[in-house]
Design an enzyme around this catalytic site. Structure first.
Site, PDB file in Angstrom:
ATOM      1  N   ASP A  46     -10.427  17.366   8.552  1.00 56.75           N
ATOM      2  CA  ASP A  46     -10.819  16.466   9.661  1.00 56.75           C
ATOM      3  C   ASP A  46     -10.659  17.037  11.078  1.00 56.75           C
ATOM      4  OD1 ASP A  46     -10.344  15.075   7.335  1.00 56.75           O
ATOM      5  OD2 ASP A  46      -8.874  13.718   8.200  1.00 56.75           O
ATOM      6  N   GLU A 223      -9.912   5.597   5.288  1.00 48.24           N
ATOM      7  CA  GLU A 223      -9.251   6.604   6.116  1.00 48.24           C
ATOM      8  C   GLU A 223      -9.977   6.720   7.462  1.00 48.24           C
ATOM      9  OE1 GLU A 223      -7.587   9.760   2.857  1.00 48.24           O
ATOM     10  OE2 GLU A 223      -9.693  10.012   3.313  1.00 48.24           O
TER      11      GLU A 223
HETATM   12  C1  FRU Z   1      -9.034  12.566   5.342  1.00 45.00           C
HETATM   13  C2  FRU Z   1      -7.546  12.779   5.183  1.00 45.00           C
HETATM   14  C3  FRU Z   1      -6.790  11.904   6.162  1.00 45.00           C
HETATM   15  C4  FRU Z   1      -5.484  12.624   6.316  1.00 45.00           C
HETATM   16  C5  FRU Z   1      -5.932  14.063   6.262  1.00 45.00           C
HETATM   17  C6  FRU Z   1      -4.931  14.999   5.633  1.00 45.00           C
HETATM   18  O1  FRU Z   1      -9.831  13.655   5.066  1.00 45.00           O
HETATM   19  O2  FRU Z   1      -7.165  12.506   3.850  1.00 45.00           O
HETATM   20  O3  FRU Z   1      -6.663  10.561   5.740  1.00 45.00           O
HETATM   21  O4  FRU Z   1      -4.839  12.313   7.498  1.00 45.00           O
HETATM   22  O5  FRU Z   1      -7.128  14.095   5.512  1.00 45.00           O
HETATM   23  O6  FRU Z   1      -5.338  16.333   5.728  1.00 45.00           O
END
Ligand code: FRU
Length: 505
Positions: A46, A223
Protein backbone atom coordinates in the site's frame (compact mmCIF):
# COMPACT_ATOMS: atom_id res chain seq x y z
CA UNK A 1 48.94 -5.10 7.58
CA UNK A 2 47.86 -1.72 6.17
CA UNK A 3 46.72 -1.86 2.50
CA UNK A 4 49.11 -0.35 -0.05
CA UNK A 5 48.04 2.94 -1.69
CA UNK A 6 47.64 1.02 -4.99
CA UNK A 7 45.34 -1.60 -3.42
CA UNK A 8 43.32 1.18 -1.78
CA UNK A 9 42.96 3.01 -5.11
CA UNK A 10 41.91 -0.24 -6.87
CA UNK A 11 39.21 -1.06 -4.34
CA UNK A 12 37.89 2.52 -4.57
CA UNK A 13 37.81 2.09 -8.39
CA UNK A 14 35.94 -1.20 -8.05
CA UNK A 15 33.31 0.36 -5.78
CA UNK A 16 32.89 3.21 -8.26
CA UNK A 17 32.60 0.81 -11.21
CA UNK A 18 30.00 -1.31 -9.39
CA UNK A 19 28.02 1.82 -8.49
CA UNK A 20 28.17 2.95 -12.12
CA UNK A 21 27.04 -0.47 -13.36
CA UNK A 22 24.13 -0.44 -10.87
CA UNK A 23 23.14 3.05 -12.00
CA UNK A 24 23.17 1.85 -15.62
CA UNK A 25 20.80 -1.06 -15.02
CA UNK A 26 18.57 0.38 -12.29
CA UNK A 27 15.04 1.04 -13.49
CA UNK A 28 15.79 -0.41 -16.91
CA UNK A 29 15.01 -4.02 -16.07
CA UNK A 30 12.50 -6.08 -18.04
CA UNK A 31 8.99 -5.26 -16.68
CA UNK A 32 10.30 -2.24 -14.72
CA UNK A 33 7.49 0.34 -14.79
CA UNK A 34 8.64 3.43 -16.66
CA UNK A 35 5.82 5.82 -15.73
CA UNK A 36 4.71 4.26 -12.43
CA UNK A 37 6.59 4.41 -9.14
CA UNK A 38 8.33 1.27 -7.90
CA UNK A 39 11.07 1.08 -5.26
CA UNK A 40 14.57 0.44 -6.58
CA UNK A 41 14.60 -2.89 -4.79
CA UNK A 42 12.50 -5.07 -2.48
CA UNK A 43 8.84 -5.47 -1.67
CA UNK A 44 6.15 -2.79 -1.52
CA UNK A 45 2.40 -2.84 -0.98
CA UNK A 46 0.00 0.00 0.00
CA UNK A 47 0.84 3.67 -0.50
CA UNK A 48 0.91 5.43 2.88
CA UNK A 49 0.89 8.98 4.19
CA UNK A 50 0.39 10.80 0.89
CA UNK A 51 0.89 14.47 1.65
CA UNK A 52 1.91 17.68 -0.11
CA UNK A 53 4.22 19.83 2.02
CA UNK A 54 6.55 22.73 1.23
CA UNK A 55 6.47 22.12 -2.53
CA UNK A 56 7.01 18.35 -2.34
CA UNK A 57 4.62 15.46 -2.77
CA UNK A 58 5.50 12.68 -0.34
CA UNK A 59 4.78 9.06 -1.11
CA UNK A 60 5.38 6.72 1.81
CA UNK A 61 4.73 3.06 1.16
CA UNK A 62 4.52 -0.31 2.89
CA UNK A 63 8.04 -1.62 2.45
CA UNK A 64 10.20 -4.58 3.40
CA UNK A 65 13.75 -3.18 3.52
CA UNK A 66 15.19 -6.69 3.63
CA UNK A 67 13.58 -8.64 0.82
CA UNK A 68 11.09 -9.05 -1.97
CA UNK A 69 8.34 -10.68 0.05
CA UNK A 70 5.95 -9.17 2.59
CA UNK A 71 7.57 -8.81 6.04
CA UNK A 72 9.45 -6.39 8.33
CA UNK A 73 6.85 -3.82 7.35
CA UNK A 74 8.27 -0.32 7.48
CA UNK A 75 7.49 2.93 5.70
CA UNK A 76 9.55 3.47 2.55
CA UNK A 77 9.69 7.03 1.24
CA UNK A 78 9.87 8.90 -2.07
CA UNK A 79 9.36 12.57 -3.00
CA UNK A 80 8.33 14.34 -6.17
CA UNK A 81 7.57 17.86 -7.30
CA UNK A 82 5.16 16.78 -10.08
CA UNK A 83 3.57 13.51 -8.83
CA UNK A 84 5.40 11.58 -11.58
CA UNK A 85 9.17 11.85 -11.19
CA UNK A 86 9.94 10.25 -7.82
CA UNK A 87 13.20 10.31 -5.88
CA UNK A 88 13.49 7.47 -3.41
CA UNK A 89 14.78 8.39 0.05
CA UNK A 90 15.92 6.21 2.97
CA UNK A 91 13.32 4.28 4.96
CA UNK A 92 11.21 6.79 6.90
CA UNK A 93 9.74 4.72 9.76
CA UNK A 94 11.42 1.33 10.26
CA UNK A 95 10.06 -1.75 11.99
CA UNK A 96 11.07 -1.57 15.65
CA UNK A 97 11.31 -4.63 17.88
CA UNK A 98 8.00 -6.46 17.66
CA UNK A 99 6.22 -3.47 16.08
CA UNK A 100 5.67 -3.48 12.33
CA UNK A 101 4.56 -0.19 10.80
CA UNK A 102 1.33 -0.78 8.89
CA UNK A 103 -0.68 1.55 6.68
CA UNK A 104 -1.66 5.05 7.75
CA UNK A 105 -1.56 8.71 6.87
CA UNK A 106 0.48 11.85 7.31
CA UNK A 107 -0.97 15.25 8.18
CA UNK A 108 0.50 18.73 8.23
CA UNK A 109 0.06 20.02 11.78
CA UNK A 110 0.04 23.67 10.84
CA UNK A 111 -1.20 24.90 14.23
CA UNK A 112 1.11 22.62 16.21
CA UNK A 113 -1.93 21.05 17.89
CA UNK A 114 0.19 18.02 18.76
CA UNK A 115 2.98 20.03 20.36
CA UNK A 116 5.48 18.05 18.26
CA UNK A 117 6.52 20.98 16.04
CA UNK A 118 9.21 23.54 16.83
CA UNK A 119 7.74 26.77 18.30
CA UNK A 120 5.90 28.75 15.65
CA UNK A 121 6.54 26.09 12.95
CA UNK A 122 4.39 23.50 11.24
CA UNK A 123 5.48 19.87 11.04
CA UNK A 124 4.43 16.46 9.75
CA UNK A 125 2.69 13.87 11.90
CA UNK A 126 2.21 10.25 10.82
CA UNK A 127 -0.70 8.24 12.19
CA UNK A 128 -0.02 4.58 11.46
CA UNK A 129 -1.10 1.18 12.66
CA UNK A 130 1.38 -0.54 14.94
CA UNK A 131 1.13 -4.26 14.34
CA UNK A 132 2.48 -6.31 17.24
CA UNK A 133 3.53 -9.95 16.91
CA UNK A 134 4.61 -12.59 17.73
CA UNK A 135 2.48 -13.33 20.72
CA UNK A 136 -1.18 -12.39 20.67
CA UNK A 137 -1.47 -10.14 17.61
CA UNK A 138 -2.56 -6.59 18.42
CA UNK A 139 -3.10 -3.57 16.20
CA UNK A 140 -3.14 -0.03 17.61
CA UNK A 141 -3.00 3.48 16.20
CA UNK A 142 0.33 5.19 16.81
CA UNK A 143 2.05 8.49 16.06
CA UNK A 144 5.45 9.55 14.75
CA UNK A 145 6.52 13.06 13.77
CA UNK A 146 9.05 14.82 11.60
CA UNK A 147 10.37 18.36 11.94
CA UNK A 148 12.65 18.16 8.89
CA UNK A 149 10.29 17.82 5.91
CA UNK A 150 9.76 14.09 6.39
CA UNK A 151 13.45 13.17 6.28
CA UNK A 152 13.65 11.75 9.81
CA UNK A 153 10.90 10.55 12.12
CA UNK A 154 10.53 10.18 15.88
CA UNK A 155 7.99 7.85 17.44
CA UNK A 156 5.69 9.39 20.07
CA UNK A 157 6.88 8.13 23.46
CA UNK A 158 3.32 7.54 24.65
CA UNK A 159 2.08 5.37 21.80
CA UNK A 160 -0.49 3.98 21.23
CA UNK A 161 -3.03 6.77 20.96
CA UNK A 162 -5.90 4.37 20.21
CA UNK A 163 -6.06 0.81 21.45
CA UNK A 164 -9.17 -1.39 21.38
CA UNK A 165 -7.12 -4.47 22.36
CA UNK A 166 -7.99 -6.05 19.04
CA UNK A 167 -6.00 -8.09 16.55
CA UNK A 168 -7.66 -6.33 13.60
CA UNK A 169 -8.04 -2.57 13.87
CA UNK A 170 -6.08 -0.71 11.23
CA UNK A 171 -5.32 1.75 8.44
CA UNK A 172 -6.16 5.18 9.95
CA UNK A 173 -6.97 7.87 7.40
CA UNK A 174 -6.65 11.26 9.12
CA UNK A 175 -7.34 14.77 7.86
CA UNK A 176 -8.19 18.18 9.28
CA UNK A 177 -11.94 18.88 9.39
CA UNK A 178 -12.01 22.62 8.74
CA UNK A 179 -15.70 22.98 9.59
CA UNK A 180 -15.52 21.22 12.96
CA UNK A 181 -12.05 22.50 13.79
CA UNK A 182 -10.63 19.11 14.73
CA UNK A 183 -8.81 16.11 13.31
CA UNK A 184 -10.98 13.40 11.77
CA UNK A 185 -9.98 9.75 11.54
CA UNK A 186 -11.61 6.96 9.53
CA UNK A 187 -10.20 3.60 10.61
CA UNK A 188 -11.19 0.04 9.82
CA UNK A 189 -12.54 -2.79 11.93
CA UNK A 190 -11.83 -5.30 9.14
CA UNK A 191 -13.65 -8.36 10.49
CA UNK A 192 -16.71 -6.38 11.66
CA UNK A 193 -16.97 -4.66 8.25
CA UNK A 194 -17.13 -1.29 9.92
CA UNK A 195 -15.38 2.01 9.38
CA UNK A 196 -15.19 3.88 12.66
CA UNK A 197 -14.91 7.67 12.77
CA UNK A 198 -13.04 9.46 15.55
CA UNK A 199 -12.27 13.12 16.30
CA UNK A 200 -9.32 14.68 18.10
CA UNK A 201 -8.10 18.17 19.02
CA UNK A 202 -4.40 17.17 19.12
CA UNK A 203 -3.99 13.78 17.34
CA UNK A 204 -3.40 12.19 20.75
CA UNK A 205 -6.83 12.09 22.42
CA UNK A 206 -9.54 10.53 20.24
CA UNK A 207 -13.32 10.44 20.72
CA UNK A 208 -15.54 8.01 18.83
CA UNK A 209 -18.06 9.71 16.52
CA UNK A 210 -19.89 6.96 14.62
CA UNK A 211 -19.64 3.71 12.65
CA UNK A 212 -20.38 3.03 9.00
CA UNK A 213 -21.21 -0.54 7.91
CA UNK A 214 -21.60 -3.36 7.35
CA UNK A 215 -22.80 -2.34 3.90
CA UNK A 216 -22.23 -3.26 0.27
CA UNK A 217 -19.70 -6.06 -0.11
CA UNK A 218 -18.60 -7.86 3.04
CA UNK A 219 -17.05 -11.03 1.63
CA UNK A 220 -13.57 -10.25 2.97
CA UNK A 221 -11.70 -7.93 5.33
CA UNK A 222 -12.40 -4.21 5.11
CA UNK A 223 -9.14 -2.27 4.86
CA UNK A 224 -7.69 1.12 3.89
CA UNK A 225 -10.71 3.45 4.23
CA UNK A 226 -10.60 6.96 2.82
CA UNK A 227 -13.30 9.60 3.18
CA UNK A 228 -13.05 12.23 0.45
CA UNK A 229 -14.87 15.41 -0.33
CA UNK A 230 -15.21 15.24 -4.10
CA UNK A 231 -16.15 18.30 -6.17
CA UNK A 232 -18.93 17.90 -8.70
CA UNK A 233 -17.97 18.40 -12.31
CA UNK A 234 -21.50 18.90 -13.51
CA UNK A 235 -25.08 18.36 -12.57
CA UNK A 236 -24.76 17.87 -8.81
CA UNK A 237 -23.43 19.31 -5.59
CA UNK A 238 -20.11 18.26 -4.10
CA UNK A 239 -20.45 14.98 -2.27
CA UNK A 240 -18.60 12.74 0.12
CA UNK A 241 -17.15 9.51 -1.12
CA UNK A 242 -16.16 6.74 1.27
CA UNK A 243 -13.75 4.27 -0.33
CA UNK A 244 -13.09 0.92 1.34
CA UNK A 245 -10.69 -1.88 0.39
CA UNK A 246 -12.04 -5.45 0.38
CA UNK A 247 -9.76 -8.48 0.53
CA UNK A 248 -10.52 -11.13 -0.56
CA UNK A 249 -13.96 -11.19 -2.19
CA UNK A 250 -13.70 -8.45 -4.82
CA UNK A 251 -15.72 -9.08 -8.00
CA UNK A 252 -12.62 -9.85 -10.06
CA UNK A 253 -11.24 -12.13 -7.32
CA UNK A 254 -8.87 -11.23 -4.52
CA UNK A 255 -8.56 -7.58 -3.50
CA UNK A 256 -10.60 -4.63 -4.78
CA UNK A 257 -12.18 -1.41 -3.61
CA UNK A 258 -15.78 -0.33 -3.29
CA UNK A 259 -17.00 3.19 -2.81
CA UNK A 260 -20.14 4.83 -1.50
CA UNK A 261 -21.40 8.29 -2.38
CA UNK A 262 -23.21 10.22 0.33
CA UNK A 263 -23.00 12.96 2.90
CA UNK A 264 -20.96 13.56 6.03
CA UNK A 265 -22.31 15.92 8.69
CA UNK A 266 -19.09 16.10 10.69
CA UNK A 267 -20.07 13.01 12.65
CA UNK A 268 -21.67 10.41 10.48
CA UNK A 269 -21.38 9.24 6.87
CA UNK A 270 -24.70 8.35 5.21
CA UNK A 271 -25.05 6.95 1.66
CA UNK A 272 -27.22 9.05 -0.61
CA UNK A 273 -29.21 6.12 -1.98
CA UNK A 274 -29.34 7.83 -5.37
CA UNK A 275 -28.84 5.68 -8.43
CA UNK A 276 -25.15 5.76 -8.20
CA UNK A 277 -21.95 4.47 -9.41
CA UNK A 278 -22.91 2.13 -12.22
CA UNK A 279 -25.62 -0.40 -11.80
CA UNK A 280 -25.16 -1.76 -8.33
CA UNK A 281 -27.22 0.74 -6.43
CA UNK A 282 -25.51 3.32 -4.26
CA UNK A 283 -22.06 1.80 -4.31
CA UNK A 284 -19.60 1.00 -7.09
CA UNK A 285 -15.98 -0.02 -7.49
CA UNK A 286 -13.19 2.49 -7.83
CA UNK A 287 -11.47 0.05 -10.17
CA UNK A 288 -12.90 -2.82 -12.18
CA UNK A 289 -9.50 -4.26 -13.05
CA UNK A 290 -7.71 -6.74 -10.90
CA UNK A 291 -4.78 -4.61 -9.82
CA UNK A 292 -5.56 -1.51 -7.83
CA UNK A 293 -5.75 -1.74 -4.06
CA UNK A 294 -5.57 0.44 -0.96
CA UNK A 295 -5.62 3.70 -2.89
CA UNK A 296 -5.47 6.78 -0.67
CA UNK A 297 -5.64 10.49 -1.32
CA UNK A 298 -3.19 13.31 -0.66
CA UNK A 299 -3.54 15.51 2.38
CA UNK A 300 -2.86 19.25 2.26
CA UNK A 301 -3.18 19.76 -1.52
CA UNK A 302 -3.24 23.38 -2.72
CA UNK A 303 -6.76 24.80 -2.03
CA UNK A 304 -8.32 24.53 -5.45
CA UNK A 305 -6.93 21.13 -6.45
CA UNK A 306 -9.23 18.15 -6.66
CA UNK A 307 -8.55 14.99 -4.59
CA UNK A 308 -5.71 12.88 -5.99
CA UNK A 309 -5.56 9.12 -5.42
CA UNK A 310 -2.68 6.67 -5.77
CA UNK A 311 -3.20 2.92 -5.30
CA UNK A 312 -1.06 -0.19 -5.09
CA UNK A 313 -1.15 -1.74 -8.56
CA UNK A 314 -1.45 -5.33 -7.45
CA UNK A 315 -3.67 -8.01 -5.99
CA UNK A 316 -3.06 -10.04 -2.82
CA UNK A 317 -3.96 -13.21 -4.76
CA UNK A 318 -0.62 -13.28 -6.56
CA UNK A 319 1.37 -10.26 -5.30
CA UNK A 320 4.12 -12.52 -3.90
CA UNK A 321 4.53 -14.27 -7.26
CA UNK A 322 5.23 -11.35 -9.58
CA UNK A 323 8.20 -12.19 -11.82
CA UNK A 324 10.10 -8.96 -11.16
CA UNK A 325 13.52 -8.44 -9.64
CA UNK A 326 15.08 -6.82 -7.66
CA UNK A 327 11.79 -5.12 -6.72
CA UNK A 328 8.24 -6.39 -6.26
CA UNK A 329 5.25 -4.06 -6.33
CA UNK A 330 4.39 -0.76 -7.99
CA UNK A 331 1.94 2.13 -7.62
CA UNK A 332 -0.85 3.24 -9.95
CA UNK A 333 -0.65 6.58 -11.70
CA UNK A 334 -1.99 9.50 -9.65
CA UNK A 335 -5.61 10.20 -10.61
CA UNK A 336 -7.61 13.39 -10.07
CA UNK A 337 -11.16 12.82 -8.91
CA UNK A 338 -14.45 14.53 -9.54
CA UNK A 339 -18.07 13.55 -9.35
CA UNK A 340 -20.49 13.53 -12.23
CA UNK A 341 -24.23 13.15 -12.34
CA UNK A 342 -25.97 12.33 -15.59
CA UNK A 343 -28.78 10.18 -16.96
CA UNK A 344 -27.02 7.06 -15.67
CA UNK A 345 -26.73 8.47 -12.14
CA UNK A 346 -23.82 9.50 -9.94
CA UNK A 347 -20.31 8.36 -10.69
CA UNK A 348 -16.77 8.99 -9.61
CA UNK A 349 -14.66 10.25 -12.48
CA UNK A 350 -10.93 9.53 -12.49
CA UNK A 351 -8.38 11.30 -14.67
CA UNK A 352 -4.86 9.89 -14.70
CA UNK A 353 -2.08 12.46 -14.61
CA UNK A 354 0.25 11.91 -17.58
CA UNK A 355 0.45 15.24 -19.45
CA UNK A 356 4.02 16.15 -18.34
CA UNK A 357 5.30 12.85 -19.76
CA UNK A 358 3.70 13.09 -23.19
CA UNK A 359 5.92 13.34 -26.25
CA UNK A 360 5.86 12.40 -29.98
CA UNK A 361 2.20 13.20 -30.45
CA UNK A 362 0.27 11.48 -33.23
CA UNK A 363 -3.27 12.30 -34.27
CA UNK A 364 -5.42 9.25 -34.97
CA UNK A 365 -8.20 9.29 -37.54
CA UNK A 366 -9.14 5.80 -38.73
CA UNK A 367 -12.08 4.95 -40.91
CA UNK A 368 -11.02 2.20 -43.29
CA UNK A 369 -7.96 0.38 -42.02
CA UNK A 370 -7.94 -1.49 -38.74
CA UNK A 371 -4.28 -1.13 -37.84
CA UNK A 372 -2.96 2.07 -36.30
CA UNK A 373 0.18 2.39 -38.36
CA UNK A 374 3.60 2.22 -36.84
CA UNK A 375 2.57 0.73 -33.50
CA UNK A 376 4.04 2.06 -30.28
CA UNK A 377 6.57 0.98 -27.70
CA UNK A 378 5.65 1.01 -23.99
CA UNK A 379 5.31 3.36 -22.22
CA UNK A 380 2.65 5.12 -24.27
CA UNK A 381 -0.84 6.60 -24.03
CA UNK A 382 -3.83 6.33 -26.35
CA UNK A 383 -6.93 8.49 -26.12
CA UNK A 384 -9.61 7.11 -28.43
CA UNK A 385 -13.17 8.03 -29.21
CA UNK A 386 -15.36 5.50 -30.98
CA UNK A 387 -18.35 7.83 -31.45
CA UNK A 388 -21.54 5.84 -31.52
CA UNK A 389 -20.88 2.82 -33.73
CA UNK A 390 -23.58 0.41 -34.85
CA UNK A 391 -21.30 -2.46 -33.83
CA UNK A 392 -22.17 -4.55 -30.80
CA UNK A 393 -18.59 -5.38 -29.86
CA UNK A 394 -15.59 -3.20 -30.65
CA UNK A 395 -12.31 -2.07 -29.25
CA UNK A 396 -8.58 -2.39 -29.60
CA UNK A 397 -6.11 -5.22 -29.39
CA UNK A 398 -2.51 -4.60 -28.34
CA UNK A 399 -0.32 -7.28 -29.92
CA UNK A 400 3.16 -7.77 -28.48
CA UNK A 401 3.78 -10.65 -30.93
CA UNK A 402 1.61 -12.86 -33.15
CA UNK A 403 0.48 -15.04 -30.27
CA UNK A 404 0.16 -12.48 -27.50
CA UNK A 405 -2.24 -9.62 -27.12
CA UNK A 406 -4.47 -7.81 -24.66
CA UNK A 407 -7.95 -6.85 -25.78
CA UNK A 408 -9.78 -3.81 -24.45
CA UNK A 409 -13.33 -3.43 -25.65
CA UNK A 410 -16.96 -2.45 -25.33
CA UNK A 411 -19.60 -5.17 -25.53
CA UNK A 412 -23.00 -3.58 -25.96
CA UNK A 413 -24.83 -6.88 -26.13
CA UNK A 414 -23.55 -7.85 -22.69
CA UNK A 415 -23.45 -4.22 -21.51
CA UNK A 416 -19.83 -4.57 -20.51
CA UNK A 417 -16.56 -2.75 -20.80
CA UNK A 418 -13.66 -5.18 -20.48
CA UNK A 419 -9.95 -5.88 -20.56
CA UNK A 420 -9.00 -9.40 -21.57
CA UNK A 421 -5.47 -10.38 -20.56
CA UNK A 422 -5.84 -14.13 -21.09
CA UNK A 423 -3.38 -14.00 -24.00
CA UNK A 424 -1.25 -11.14 -22.75
CA UNK A 425 1.88 -13.06 -21.78
CA UNK A 426 3.20 -14.76 -18.65
CA UNK A 427 0.35 -16.25 -16.61
CA UNK A 428 1.98 -16.12 -13.11
CA UNK A 429 -0.78 -18.10 -11.29
CA UNK A 430 -4.15 -19.68 -12.24
CA UNK A 431 -5.89 -16.52 -10.93
CA UNK A 432 -3.96 -14.28 -13.28
CA UNK A 433 -5.28 -14.87 -16.82
CA UNK A 434 -8.77 -13.40 -17.00
CA UNK A 435 -11.17 -10.94 -18.53
CA UNK A 436 -12.08 -8.13 -16.13
CA UNK A 437 -15.47 -6.51 -16.75
CA UNK A 438 -17.35 -3.37 -15.73
CA UNK A 439 -20.99 -2.46 -16.32
CA UNK A 440 -21.43 -0.24 -19.34
CA UNK A 441 -23.74 2.79 -19.34
CA UNK A 442 -25.50 3.10 -22.74
CA UNK A 443 -25.79 6.88 -22.51
CA UNK A 444 -22.18 7.62 -21.59
CA UNK A 445 -19.58 8.13 -24.34
CA UNK A 446 -17.62 5.27 -25.87
CA UNK A 447 -14.25 6.75 -25.18
CA UNK A 448 -11.11 5.16 -23.92
CA UNK A 449 -7.80 6.21 -22.41
CA UNK A 450 -5.16 3.50 -22.26
CA UNK A 451 -1.79 3.86 -20.56
CA UNK A 452 0.53 1.03 -21.44
CA UNK A 453 3.64 0.55 -19.32
CA UNK A 454 6.10 -2.33 -19.36
CA UNK A 455 4.02 -4.49 -17.04
CA UNK A 456 0.61 -2.85 -16.76
CA UNK A 457 -2.33 -1.51 -18.70
CA UNK A 458 -4.45 1.21 -17.11
CA UNK A 459 -7.71 1.71 -19.00
CA UNK A 460 -10.27 4.48 -18.36
CA UNK A 461 -13.57 4.48 -20.24
CA UNK A 462 -16.84 6.35 -20.51
CA UNK A 463 -15.51 9.76 -19.52
CA UNK A 464 -13.33 8.30 -16.77
CA UNK A 465 -16.31 6.80 -14.91
CA UNK A 466 -14.80 3.33 -15.36
CA UNK A 467 -11.22 2.68 -14.30
CA UNK A 468 -9.70 -0.71 -15.07
CA UNK A 469 -6.11 -1.41 -14.08
CA UNK A 470 -4.44 -4.70 -14.89
CA UNK A 471 -0.90 -6.02 -14.71
CA UNK A 472 0.45 -7.79 -17.80
CA UNK A 473 3.78 -9.50 -18.41
CA UNK A 474 4.09 -9.40 -22.19
CA UNK A 475 6.74 -10.83 -24.46
CA UNK A 476 7.88 -7.43 -25.71
CA UNK A 477 7.39 -3.69 -25.21
CA UNK A 478 6.54 -3.19 -28.89
CA UNK A 479 2.81 -3.02 -29.49
CA UNK A 480 0.89 -3.41 -32.75
CA UNK A 481 -2.41 -1.59 -32.33
CA UNK A 482 -5.32 -3.27 -34.07
CA UNK A 483 -8.92 -2.09 -33.93
CA UNK A 484 -11.51 -4.84 -34.00
CA UNK A 485 -15.28 -5.30 -34.26
CA UNK A 486 -17.49 -8.37 -33.94
CA UNK A 487 -18.53 -8.01 -37.61
CA UNK A 488 -14.88 -7.60 -38.71
CA UNK A 489 -15.83 -4.36 -40.46
CA UNK A 490 -13.58 -1.38 -39.66
CA UNK A 491 -14.77 0.92 -36.91
CA UNK A 492 -14.23 4.68 -37.11
CA UNK A 493 -12.00 6.10 -34.44
CA UNK A 494 -10.49 9.49 -33.70
CA UNK A 495 -8.02 10.37 -31.02
CA UNK A 496 -4.43 10.91 -29.99
CA UNK A 497 -1.39 8.84 -29.22
CA UNK A 498 1.73 9.82 -27.33
CA UNK A 499 4.94 8.16 -26.36
CA UNK A 500 5.48 8.73 -22.64
CA UNK A 501 8.88 9.74 -21.32
CA UNK A 502 10.37 7.56 -18.62
CA UNK A 503 10.17 9.00 -15.12
CA UNK A 504 13.64 7.65 -14.26
CA UNK A 505 16.78 9.67 -14.88
C1 FRU B 1 -3.68 -3.88 2.90
C2 FRU B 1 -3.00 -4.21 4.20
C3 FRU B 1 -3.38 -3.20 5.26
C4 FRU B 1 -2.24 -3.27 6.22
C5 FRU B 1 -1.07 -3.48 5.29
C6 FRU B 1 0.04 -4.32 5.86
O1 FRU B 1 -3.00 -4.23 1.75
O2 FRU B 1 -3.33 -5.52 4.60
O3 FRU B 1 -4.65 -3.44 5.84
O4 FRU B 1 -2.10 -2.12 6.98
O5 FRU B 1 -1.58 -4.11 4.13
O6 FRU B 1 1.14 -4.38 5.01
Amino acid sequence: MPASPLAKACSACLVLLLALAAAQTTHRERYRPQVHFSPREHWTNDPNGLVYFHGEYHLFFQYNPFGDEWGHMSWGHAVSTDLLHWRELPVAIPELGNEMVFTGSVVVDSKNTSGFCAAGKECLVAIYTGHYSPGPVRQTQNLAYSVDNGRTWTRYAQNPVLDLHMADFRDPSVSWDEKQGHWLMAVSLPKEHKIRFYASPDLKRWTQLSDFGPSGDVDGDWECPDLLRVPAESGSADAWVLKIGLNPGAPQGGSGEQYFVGSFDGKRFVTSGEPGSHRDGAHGWTNYGKDDYCAISFNNLPPRDRPILIGWMNNWQYAAKLPTSPWRGQMSLPRRLSLIKDGAGLALKQEPITAPLRTEHRRIRQTESTEISGGLEAPFELDLNFGNPSEQVFGIRLYTDDKHWTEIGFDRAKQEFYTDRRQSGMAITPDFPLKTVAPLAENRPYDLTVIVDRSSIEAYAQGGTIAMTNLVFPSSDKNRLVLFTASRKPVAVTGDAWKLRTIWK
